[in-house]
Write a protein that holds these residues in place. Structure first.
Motif, PDB file in Angstrom:
ATOM      1  N   ASP A  49       5.399  -7.456 -25.753  1.00 16.93           N
ATOM      2  CA  ASP A  49       5.240  -7.757 -24.330  1.00 16.93           C
ATOM      3  C   ASP A  49       6.373  -7.154 -23.504  1.00 16.93           C
ATOM      4  N   SER A  50       7.119  -6.213 -24.080  1.00 17.66           N
ATOM      5  CA  SER A  50       8.233  -5.484 -23.458  1.00 17.66           C
ATOM      6  C   SER A  50       9.422  -6.371 -23.109  1.00 17.66           C
ATOM      7  N   ARG A  51       9.260  -7.681 -23.178  1.00 20.91           N
ATOM      8  CA  ARG A  51      10.359  -8.579 -22.841  1.00 20.91           C
ATOM      9  C   ARG A  51      11.433  -8.609 -23.923  1.00 20.91           C
ATOM     10  N   GLU A  69      20.610 -16.671 -16.277  1.00 24.21           N
ATOM     11  CA  GLU A  69      19.332 -16.306 -15.674  1.00 24.21           C
ATOM     12  C   GLU A  69      18.321 -17.441 -15.824  1.00 24.21           C
ATOM     13  N   PHE A  70      18.318 -18.076 -16.984  1.00 22.37           N
ATOM     14  CA  PHE A  70      17.396 -19.190 -17.207  1.00 22.37           C
ATOM     15  C   PHE A  70      17.730 -20.346 -16.274  1.00 22.37           C
ATOM     16  N   PHE A  71      19.016 -20.664 -16.146  1.00 23.56           N
ATOM     17  CA  PHE A  71      19.428 -21.751 -15.256  1.00 23.56           C
ATOM     18  C   PHE A  71      19.019 -21.468 -13.800  1.00 23.56           C
ATOM     19  N   ALA A  72      19.056 -20.186 -13.427  1.00 24.16           N
ATOM     20  CA  ALA A  72      18.724 -19.802 -12.050  1.00 24.16           C
ATOM     21  C   ALA A  72      17.219 -19.692 -11.817  1.00 24.16           C
ATOM     22  N   GLY A  73      16.418 -19.886 -12.877  1.00 23.69           N
ATOM     23  CA  GLY A  73      14.963 -19.841 -12.733  1.00 23.69           C
ATOM     24  C   GLY A  73      14.359 -18.469 -12.901  1.00 23.69           C
ATOM     25  N   ARG A  74      15.161 -17.466 -13.259  1.00 27.15           N
ATOM     26  CA  ARG A  74      14.643 -16.105 -13.471  1.00 27.15           C
ATOM     27  C   ARG A  74      14.329 -15.932 -14.960  1.00 27.15           C
ATOM     28  N   ARG A  75      13.122 -16.262 -15.357  1.00 25.57           N
ATOM     29  CA  ARG A  75      12.801 -16.392 -16.784  1.00 25.57           C
ATOM     30  C   ARG A  75      11.688 -15.467 -17.267  1.00 25.57           C
ATOM     31  N   ALA A  76      10.808 -15.029 -16.399  1.00 24.92           N
ATOM     32  CA  ALA A  76       9.622 -14.295 -16.832  1.00 24.92           C
ATOM     33  C   ALA A  76       9.962 -12.942 -17.453  1.00 24.92           C
ATOM     34  N   ARG A  77      11.083 -12.337 -17.058  1.00 22.24           N
ATOM     35  CA  ARG A  77      11.431 -11.007 -17.563  1.00 22.24           C
ATOM     36  C   ARG A  77      11.929 -11.029 -19.000  1.00 22.24           C
TER      37      ARG A  77
END
Length: 312
Positions: A49-51, A69-77
């Motif tokens: 899935d390229s992640r 990044e996880f704490f900041a909510g940026r998780r999908a990447r």
């Protein structure tokens, strides 16, 4: 030409193109051929899935970045923390299982004075011995289990229950002492048994690691699940580093060992980026975690050894 109506093989919904509008599965029927199915499998392995590849670089070279990044909510990447942990945990303990060989041919007694010789030194020892034929016989006896350390009476006792202890404890003690004889005959069985339980032990210790981090940041506003995510990322990095170390030991032995420097520096750097700690705070918190979690792993390994010995 009339279009052939098809249904998704995964959820049964009517298809209007290559991908299902309900579940997202690609429908191409060409995977009934071996070459096409093999291409799809290889693509899944390489791409993930390229992640996976977007996750790998910051995991290794940007300590604490994935957790921040996880704490900041940026998780999908990025790859989810639990999946990342399971991937490297599986690969590491699989590597341990494949490389855990040679225990049965460990150090052997080659003379009556109790001098031990490692297997790779046996050939040289035989060449240098004044009485080669006699020494060969002694080595063969040692490898067959007929020659023991003269200072070892062969008995192992576990003081678990005592004479007045409960029946279950006495049965466990007898089982451990009996299985010790099996380990003497083939130490590899004990190692393989411990490797079967080591992944479960480390997974059980993960929440304890998160609890130790929580004690370090008790009034910081971070909650326990965030500490658990940090623990997943940190353990995934350590497992990956061990995998690389195993590869270096076989491919480039002279470079083996240098990665431990990065392993020691990684935790304070990760704490600093993920939690915003100062340099001093990150350093002292890391020392506490190294010491306390090291004790937890030591006790965990002791428990695994007892369980593995009892279940042989």
């Amino acid at each position: 030409m009339e279009e052939v109506l098809r249904n998704c093989r995964n959820c049964g919904a009517r298809l209007h193109g290559e991908y299902c509008c309900d579940c997202g599965q690609r429908e191409g029927r060409a995977d009934e051929r071996f070459i096409d199915l093999a291409r799809d499998l290889a693509g899944d392995l390489i791409d993930i899935d390229s992640r996976f590849w977007r996750t790998l670089f910051p995991l290794v070279f940007r300590p604490g970045f994935l957790s921040a990044e996880f704490f900041a909510g940026r998780r999908a990447r990025y790859l989810p923390p639990l999946r990342l942990y399971l991937i490297f945990s599986f690969l590491l303990f699989l590597s341990f299982s494949l490389t855990a060989t040679g225990f049965k041919d460990g150090p052997v007694t080659v003379n009556s004075d109790g001098v031990y010789v490692e297997p790779e030194q046996l050939e040289k020892a035989l060449e240098d011995a004044p009485n080669k034929e006699e020494l060969k016989k002694l080595v063969q006896k040692a490898q067959d289990g007929e020659l023991q350390d003269p200072n070892d009476n062969g008995e192992v006792h576990f003081n678990i229950a005592g004479e007045d202890g409960p029946a279950w404890a006495r049965r466990l003690e007898a089982r451990l002492e009996g299985n010790t004889e099996k380990v003497k005959q083939d130490p590899r069985r004990m190692v393989e048994s411990m490797l079967n339980y080591a992944p479960q032990m480390m997974f059980v210790l993960l929440p304890l690691f998160a609890m130790l981090v929580q004690w370090m940041y008790l009034f910081s506003g971070f909650h326990y699940l965030q500490h658990l995510v940090f623990g997943l990322h940190y353990h995934a990095f350590i497992y990956l580093l061990y995998l690389v170390e195993i590869g270096l030991e076989h491919a480039l032995p002279s470079a083996s060992g240098y990665l431990s420097i990065w392993a020691l520096a990684y935790l304070p750097l990760a704490l600093r980026r993920a939690y915003g700690s100062g340099w001093g705070g990150a350093f002292w918190k890391s020392l506490f975690l190294y010491f306390s979690y090291g004790l937890c792993i030591t006790f965990g390994l002791a428990a695994v050894a007892i369980i593995a010995l009892a279940l042989l």
